[in-house]
Design a protein around this motif. Structure first.
Motif, PDB file in Angstrom:
ATOM      1  N   LEU A  12      25.199 -30.131 -38.473  1.00 46.98           N
ATOM      2  CA  LEU A  12      26.005 -29.210 -37.679  1.00 46.98           C
ATOM      3  C   LEU A  12      27.157 -28.619 -38.484  1.00 46.98           C
ATOM      4  N   GLU A  13      27.707 -29.395 -39.394  1.00 45.34           N
ATOM      5  CA  GLU A  13      28.776 -28.854 -40.243  1.00 45.34           C
ATOM      6  C   GLU A  13      28.282 -27.621 -40.977  1.00 45.34           C
ATOM      7  N   GLY A  14      27.117 -27.723 -41.598  1.00 47.69           N
ATOM      8  CA  GLY A  14      26.552 -26.590 -42.317  1.00 47.69           C
ATOM      9  C   GLY A  14      26.223 -25.435 -41.396  1.00 47.69           C
ATOM     10  N   CYS A  15      25.688 -25.738 -40.221  1.00 44.50           N
ATOM     11  CA  CYS A  15      25.350 -24.686 -39.255  1.00 44.50           C
ATOM     12  C   CYS A  15      26.607 -23.969 -38.769  1.00 44.50           C
ATOM     13  N   LEU A  17      29.448 -23.698 -40.424  1.00 45.25           N
ATOM     14  CA  LEU A  17      29.929 -22.864 -41.531  1.00 45.25           C
ATOM     15  C   LEU A  17      29.169 -21.542 -41.571  1.00 45.25           C
ATOM     16  N   LYS A  18      27.869 -21.592 -41.357  1.00 42.99           N
ATOM     17  CA  LYS A  18      27.055 -20.374 -41.375  1.00 42.99           C
ATOM     18  C   LYS A  18      27.445 -19.433 -40.232  1.00 42.99           C
ATOM     19  N   ILE A  19      27.646 -19.977 -39.050  1.00 41.36           N
ATOM     20  CA  ILE A  19      28.036 -19.157 -37.900  1.00 41.36           C
ATOM     21  C   ILE A  19      29.389 -18.498 -38.144  1.00 41.36           C
ATOM     22  N   VAL A  20      30.340 -19.261 -38.635  1.00 38.28           N
ATOM     23  CA  VAL A  20      31.687 -18.729 -38.891  1.00 38.28           C
ATOM     24  C   VAL A  20      31.642 -17.696 -40.020  1.00 38.28           C
ATOM     25  N   ASN A  21      30.750 -17.885 -40.967  1.00 35.50           N
ATOM     26  CA  ASN A  21      30.645 -16.965 -42.091  1.00 35.50           C
ATOM     27  C   ASN A  21      30.214 -15.562 -41.643  1.00 35.50           C
ATOM     28  N   LYS A  22      29.452 -15.472 -40.563  1.00 34.88           N
ATOM     29  CA  LYS A  22      28.957 -14.177 -40.099  1.00 34.88           C
ATOM     30  C   LYS A  22      30.069 -13.287 -39.568  1.00 34.88           C
ATOM     31  N   GLU A  23      31.004 -13.861 -38.803  1.00 37.88           N
ATOM     32  CA  GLU A  23      32.103 -13.091 -38.215  1.00 37.88           C
ATOM     33  C   GLU A  23      33.134 -14.042 -37.630  1.00 37.88           C
ATOM     34  N   GLU A  24      34.332 -13.523 -37.383  1.00 34.77           N
ATOM     35  CA  GLU A  24      35.341 -14.373 -36.769  1.00 34.77           C
ATOM     36  C   GLU A  24      34.820 -14.851 -35.422  1.00 34.77           C
ATOM     37  N   THR A  25      35.115 -16.079 -35.107  1.00 41.25           N
ATOM     38  CA  THR A  25      34.625 -16.649 -33.863  1.00 41.25           C
ATOM     39  C   THR A  25      35.518 -17.797 -33.443  1.00 41.25           C
ATOM     40  N   TYR A  26      35.387 -18.214 -32.208  1.00 40.18           N
ATOM     41  CA  TYR A  26      36.200 -19.297 -31.661  1.00 40.18           C
ATOM     42  C   TYR A  26      35.277 -20.409 -31.168  1.00 40.18           C
ATOM     43  N   GLY A  27      35.860 -21.566 -30.861  1.00 39.15           N
ATOM     44  CA  GLY A  27      35.098 -22.771 -30.569  1.00 39.15           C
ATOM     45  C   GLY A  27      34.030 -22.623 -29.503  1.00 39.15           C
ATOM     46  N   GLU A  29      32.558 -19.983 -28.384  1.00 38.43           N
ATOM     47  CA  GLU A  29      31.513 -19.069 -28.847  1.00 38.43           C
ATOM     48  C   GLU A  29      30.587 -19.753 -29.854  1.00 38.43           C
ATOM     49  N   ILE A  30      31.131 -20.602 -30.697  1.00 39.35           N
ATOM     50  CA  ILE A  30      30.310 -21.370 -31.639  1.00 39.35           C
ATOM     51  C   ILE A  30      29.337 -22.259 -30.862  1.00 39.35           C
ATOM     52  N   CYS A  31      29.835 -22.922 -29.825  1.00 37.54           N
ATOM     53  CA  CYS A  31      28.962 -23.757 -28.978  1.00 37.54           C
ATOM     54  C   CYS A  31      27.834 -22.922 -28.383  1.00 37.54           C
ATOM     55  N   ARG A  33      26.550 -20.131 -29.460  1.00 40.30           N
ATOM     56  CA  ARG A  33      25.604 -19.713 -30.510  1.00 40.30           C
ATOM     57  C   ARG A  33      24.673 -20.864 -30.878  1.00 40.30           C
ATOM     58  N   LEU A  34      25.223 -22.067 -30.999  1.00 39.32           N
ATOM     59  CA  LEU A  34      24.387 -23.224 -31.316  1.00 39.32           C
ATOM     60  C   LEU A  34      23.346 -23.445 -30.222  1.00 39.32           C
ATOM     61  N   ILE A  35      23.750 -23.311 -28.980  1.00 39.62           N
ATOM     62  CA  ILE A  35      22.810 -23.447 -27.857  1.00 39.62           C
ATOM     63  C   ILE A  35      21.741 -22.362 -27.951  1.00 39.62           C
ATOM     64  N   ASP A  36      22.149 -21.140 -28.245  1.00 41.78           N
ATOM     65  CA  ASP A  36      21.196 -20.038 -28.399  1.00 41.78           C
ATOM     66  C   ASP A  36      20.183 -20.320 -29.510  1.00 41.78           C
ATOM     67  N   TYR A  37      20.621 -21.016 -30.556  1.00 44.50           N
ATOM     68  CA  TYR A  37      19.738 -21.363 -31.672  1.00 44.50           C
ATOM     69  C   TYR A  37      18.852 -22.570 -31.375  1.00 44.50           C
ATOM     70  N   GLY A  38      19.026 -23.189 -30.211  1.00 48.58           N
ATOM     71  CA  GLY A  38      18.146 -24.285 -29.826  1.00 48.58           C
ATOM     72  C   GLY A  38      18.798 -25.654 -29.749  1.00 48.58           C
ATOM     73  N   PHE A  39      20.070 -25.770 -30.075  1.00 50.43           N
ATOM     74  CA  PHE A  39      20.782 -27.044 -29.978  1.00 50.43           C
ATOM     75  C   PHE A  39      21.257 -27.219 -28.535  1.00 50.43           C
ATOM     76  N   GLU A  40      20.325 -27.495 -27.645  1.00 51.73           N
ATOM     77  CA  GLU A  40      20.608 -27.505 -26.212  1.00 51.73           C
ATOM     78  C   GLU A  40      21.586 -28.590 -25.775  1.00 51.73           C
ATOM     79  N   ALA A  41      21.626 -29.693 -26.481  1.00 53.68           N
ATOM     80  CA  ALA A  41      22.476 -30.811 -26.076  1.00 53.68           C
ATOM     81  C   ALA A  41      23.890 -30.725 -26.653  1.00 53.68           C
ATOM     82  N   ILE A  42      24.211 -29.630 -27.302  1.00 51.50           N
ATOM     83  CA  ILE A  42      25.531 -29.478 -27.925  1.00 51.50           C
ATOM     84  C   ILE A  42      26.578 -29.163 -26.865  1.00 51.50           C
ATOM     85  N   SER A  43      27.721 -29.807 -26.999  1.00 50.68           N
ATOM     86  CA  SER A  43      28.831 -29.532 -26.085  1.00 50.68           C
ATOM     87  C   SER A  43      30.094 -29.282 -26.906  1.00 50.68           C
TER      88      SER A  43
END
Length: 106
Positions: A12-15, A17-27, A29-31, A33-43
């Protein structure tokens, strides 16, 4: 597997970093995006400690900004060290993925 959580934390650390690298974002929104990418259990309770850890490692920095929808938000950005860490993560992941695929296909 019993160690799924530990494995996931490192990945998740690497993921993140990749999300933040694309554009400015906040916590939150990061959650999302991770859910959209398939990390359904992320909170948020999983993501915010990682964000704090990445800031302490000086891989991210944050700036508080006004939000059009309510209170101020903490937006995250990669540092130069964060960019290097992201590149290293991608190289390491490619190697690990190839090795695991070799085992599973062999």
């Amino acid at each position: 597997m019993a160690n799924d959580t530990q494995i996931l934390k490192g990945l998740l650390e690497g993921c993140i970093l990749k999300i933040v690298n694309k554009e400015e974002t906040y916590g939150y929104e990061i959650c999302e995006r991770l859910i959209d990418y398939g990390f359904e259990a992320i909170s948020e309770s999983s993501v915010y400690p990682i964000l704090i850890r990445l800031e302490k490692k000086k891989l991210l920095y944050s700036i508080m900004k006004k939000s059009s929808l309510g209170p101020m938000r903490k937006y995250y950005y990669l540092t130069e060290e964060g960019v290097v860490e992201l590149k290293d993560f991608i190289l390491s992941w490619d190697k690990i993925k190839k090795n695991i695929d070799n085992v599973l296909e062999g």
